[in-house]
Design a protein around this motif. Sequence first.
Motif, short mmCIF file in Angstrom:
data_model
loop_
_atom_site.label_atom_id
_atom_site.label_comp_id
_atom_site.label_asym_id
_atom_site.label_seq_id
_atom_site.Cartn_x
_atom_site.Cartn_y
_atom_site.Cartn_z
N VAL A 83 0.83 -1.20 0.00
CA VAL A 83 0.00 0.00 0.00
C VAL A 83 0.86 1.26 0.00
O VAL A 83 0.54 2.24 -0.67
N GLU A 84 1.96 1.21 0.73
CA GLU A 84 2.78 2.42 0.85
C GLU A 84 4.19 2.05 1.32
O GLU A 84 4.39 1.03 2.00
N ILE A 85 5.15 2.92 0.96
CA ILE A 85 6.52 2.79 1.45
C ILE A 85 6.91 4.13 2.05
O ILE A 85 6.85 5.16 1.39
N ASN A 86 7.30 4.11 3.31
CA ASN A 86 7.72 5.33 4.00
C ASN A 86 9.23 5.27 4.22
O ASN A 86 9.72 4.38 4.92
N VAL A 87 9.96 6.19 3.62
CA VAL A 87 11.43 6.18 3.73
C VAL A 87 11.97 7.44 4.38
O VAL A 87 13.18 7.64 4.45
N TYR A 88 11.07 8.30 4.88
CA TYR A 88 11.51 9.54 5.53
C TYR A 88 11.01 9.53 6.98
O TYR A 88 9.82 9.53 7.23
N VAL A 89 11.92 9.48 7.92
CA VAL A 89 11.62 9.37 9.36
C VAL A 89 10.47 8.39 9.66
O VAL A 89 9.50 8.76 10.32
N PRO A 90 10.56 7.16 9.19
CA PRO A 90 9.48 6.20 9.46
C PRO A 90 9.47 5.75 10.92
O PRO A 90 10.49 5.32 11.46
N MET A 91 8.34 5.88 11.58
CA MET A 91 8.19 5.45 12.96
C MET A 91 8.08 3.93 13.04
O MET A 91 7.24 3.34 12.34
N PRO A 92 8.90 3.26 13.86
CA PRO A 92 8.70 1.82 14.08
C PRO A 92 7.40 1.62 14.86
O PRO A 92 7.33 1.91 16.05
N LEU A 93 6.37 1.14 14.19
CA LEU A 93 5.05 1.06 14.82
C LEU A 93 5.00 0.07 15.97
O LEU A 93 4.06 0.11 16.78
N ILE A 94 6.01 -0.79 16.07
CA ILE A 94 6.06 -1.70 17.20
C ILE A 94 6.14 -0.93 18.52
O ILE A 94 5.71 -1.41 19.57
N LEU A 95 6.67 0.30 18.46
CA LEU A 95 6.81 1.12 19.66
C LEU A 95 5.49 1.75 20.10
O LEU A 95 5.42 2.36 21.16
N LEU A 96 4.44 1.62 19.28
CA LEU A 96 3.13 2.17 19.62
C LEU A 96 2.20 1.12 20.23
O LEU A 96 1.05 1.41 20.53
N ILE A 97 2.72 -0.08 20.42
CA ILE A 97 1.91 -1.15 21.03
C ILE A 97 1.77 -0.87 22.53
O ILE A 97 2.77 -0.78 23.25
N GLN A 98 0.56 -0.73 22.98
CA GLN A 98 0.31 -0.37 24.38
C GLN A 98 0.77 -1.44 25.36
O GLN A 98 1.22 -1.14 26.46
N GLU A 99 0.67 -2.70 24.96
CA GLU A 99 1.03 -3.79 25.86
C GLU A 99 2.55 -3.98 25.99
O GLU A 99 3.02 -4.69 26.87
N MET A 100 3.32 -3.36 25.13
CA MET A 100 4.77 -3.51 25.15
C MET A 100 5.36 -2.76 26.33
O MET A 100 5.04 -1.59 26.57
N THR A 101 6.21 -3.41 27.10
CA THR A 101 6.78 -2.79 28.29
C THR A 101 7.77 -1.70 27.92
O THR A 101 8.35 -1.70 26.82
N LEU A 102 7.98 -0.77 28.85
CA LEU A 102 8.93 0.31 28.61
C LEU A 102 10.34 -0.24 28.40
O LEU A 102 11.08 0.25 27.53
N THR A 103 10.69 -1.27 29.15
CA THR A 103 12.02 -1.88 29.00
C THR A 103 12.21 -2.44 27.59
O THR A 103 13.26 -2.26 26.97
#
Length: 282
Positions: free
Chosen positions: A213-233
């Motif tokens: 659908v899309e390719i983001n190559v300019y400051v792409p945010m790793p969406l894994i970091l937006l997972i609420q259940e993911m611990t801060l560590t």
Amino acid sequence: MLIRISLVLSYILWCCRFLVAPWKYFQLNANYFNQDLHIFSKLDMDLLIPEQWRLLQFVDKGDDQTAKNPDTYPVFLKPEWGQNSQGVCRIDSPEALQQHRANRPVHGPRYLIQAAAKGKREFEIFFIPGATSDQSSAIISVTETCNHSDDEMPVNGIYNKDTYYKSCMPELNTQQIQKIEMLFSQIGSFRIARFCARADSLEALLNEQFSIVEINVYVPMPLILLIQEMTLTSKLKFIFASMKQLALVTKDIPASQPVKSIFFQKLQSARLLKSKLKNELS
């Protein structure tokens, strides 16, 4: 915001550790920057996608008599450049398309029409390749973008309150991760990228039954970091590992690569897009 700040600070620290100028970040994918349009053009990115994974996409000329209309609906309208789904909307009928065209400012952003992908699920693949000089391994994460609503084709993104994210990494073994890395490394020689793909399942993705659908190559945010259940560590561990890798990849940029003034041109493009989209909505 804190996540982005952590990414930036971590990247700067690793660049200092490896004696790399942090501002070289904006040269990572400079080979794909369109100097004439002053953007990373979605049409340019589209040409890099193998045909079997590519969606039909073309420039929408608005009310021009030569304007091409979709054969089927729904379709998605999107500015030729934008981030975080800014300005993207779904069009369900010829009447809705004509209304959108009528509301556009004369000197607004150039829009593209993209066919809707048939896949039921949306996957984001964040990728930083291995660094040649350090023989390091690539960083890759696979995150599913989900939606709380009953809409089968939502415009997901940080501005959609129904959007949420789920990690697919626990479902993948080493061989499957390597398969995904191999597949998406065929699309351009990006030094950092986030690919959005739609497929019916994770298994279908692995079997190459998906659409990009899309390719983001300019400051792409790793969406894994937006997972609420993911611990801060876990988030900090991913940030440090990925930014270390990105600093090493930055160090690999050859001195012979032409330097392009990307940051300020992109900043200006972003401001213009935001202003014009605001005028469309007013």
